[in-house]
Design a protein around this motif. Sequence first.
Motif, PDB file in Angstrom:
ATOM      1  N   ASP A  58       4.422 -10.903 -10.439  1.00 29.60           N
ATOM      2  CA  ASP A  58       3.848  -9.564 -10.463  1.00 29.60           C
ATOM      3  C   ASP A  58       2.562  -9.579 -11.271  1.00 29.60           C
ATOM      4  O   ASP A  58       2.515 -10.182 -12.347  1.00 29.60           O
ATOM      5  CB  ASP A  58       4.816  -8.567 -11.115  1.00 29.60           C
ATOM      6  N   GLN A 104       0.663  -8.943  -5.100  1.00 27.15           N
ATOM      7  CA  GLN A 104       1.168  -7.670  -4.599  1.00 27.15           C
ATOM      8  C   GLN A 104       1.318  -6.694  -5.760  1.00 27.15           C
ATOM      9  O   GLN A 104       1.975  -6.995  -6.754  1.00 27.15           O
ATOM     10  CB  GLN A 104       2.508  -7.848  -3.901  1.00 27.15           C
ATOM     11  N   TRP A 105       0.734  -5.529  -5.591  1.00 29.13           N
ATOM     12  CA  TRP A 105       0.686  -4.521  -6.647  1.00 29.13           C
ATOM     13  C   TRP A 105       1.757  -3.461  -6.440  1.00 29.13           C
ATOM     14  O   TRP A 105       2.129  -3.152  -5.313  1.00 29.13           O
ATOM     15  CB  TRP A 105      -0.701  -3.865  -6.668  1.00 29.13           C
ATOM     16  N   ASP A 106       2.201  -2.858  -7.542  1.00 32.65           N
ATOM     17  CA  ASP A 106       3.201  -1.793  -7.448  1.00 32.65           C
ATOM     18  C   ASP A 106       2.621  -0.439  -7.854  1.00 32.65           C
ATOM     19  O   ASP A 106       3.300   0.392  -8.438  1.00 32.65           O
ATOM     20  CB  ASP A 106       4.442  -2.136  -8.268  1.00 32.65           C
ATOM     21  N   CYS A 107       1.354  -0.253  -7.548  1.00 31.73           N
ATOM     22  CA  CYS A 107       0.699   1.044  -7.760  1.00 31.73           C
ATOM     23  C   CYS A 107      -0.122   1.346  -6.506  1.00 31.73           C
ATOM     24  O   CYS A 107      -0.041   0.609  -5.527  1.00 31.73           O
ATOM     25  CB  CYS A 107      -0.163   1.019  -9.023  1.00 31.73           C
ATOM     26  N   LYS A 157       3.258  -3.602  -2.849  1.00 25.98           N
ATOM     27  CA  LYS A 157       4.685  -3.854  -2.644  1.00 25.98           C
ATOM     28  C   LYS A 157       5.250  -2.712  -1.815  1.00 25.98           C
ATOM     29  O   LYS A 157       4.888  -1.551  -2.007  1.00 25.98           O
ATOM     30  CB  LYS A 157       5.417  -3.920  -3.981  1.00 25.98           C
ATOM     31  N   ASP A 159       7.939  -0.104  -0.934  1.00 28.71           N
ATOM     32  CA  ASP A 159       8.857   0.644  -1.772  1.00 28.71           C
ATOM     33  C   ASP A 159      10.237   0.622  -1.116  1.00 28.71           C
ATOM     34  O   ASP A 159      10.520   1.396  -0.214  1.00 28.71           O
ATOM     35  CB  ASP A 159       8.358   2.076  -1.960  1.00 28.71           C
TER      36      ASP A 159
END
Length: 182
Positions: A58, A104-107, A157, A159
């Motif tokens: 991440d 891969q970003w989670d925002c 990413k 969801d």
Amino acid sequence: VNFIKHLSVARRDKLSSELSKNQDLWRRCWQNQDLLNDASRRMMLEILARTPGSSAVDPPPIQFLESVAMQFLKKETQSSHAADHALTSVKTIRDVLLTVVQLQWDCTRDQVVEGLSKVALEAESKLRKKEKDHRDVGSELMNILEDMDRPWRIQLKEDDSQEFEDARGEEEPPKYDDWKKP
């Protein structure tokens, strides 16, 4: 700090697995970056620059990455170091950007583009345009910015919780049991 030092000497082929095994600790290093010294922040950026873009690691939260990069640039380029030192610092940022645009970003995509653009533009502003090497690196930074404008470049990413909610929220399909009746 010991964890960061351990990662800084890790071989590149082992770095991804080390980060994957210790993702929570790696994330906490970024979240608590204000407690770290300048050398540790520099090492964090160098570790991130060496991380393979294809790894399942991440990326650090964008606001912390932006903060560390800005502090690094300010510290490394404000003192009376030679132009080569500024160039080396900007190259580190370039390498970080080349790595993180592959992760891969989670925002949201906009948050990533905005944060990375600020870092790239700040790095580019530290270059001395009179020198060819500086212009070349500046051009590479601008190419990274242009590349980020492509809609497919920044990977987000998926969801999984949203997909789960969608699956649960679907109505049950109607049953057609009455087809047997004449």
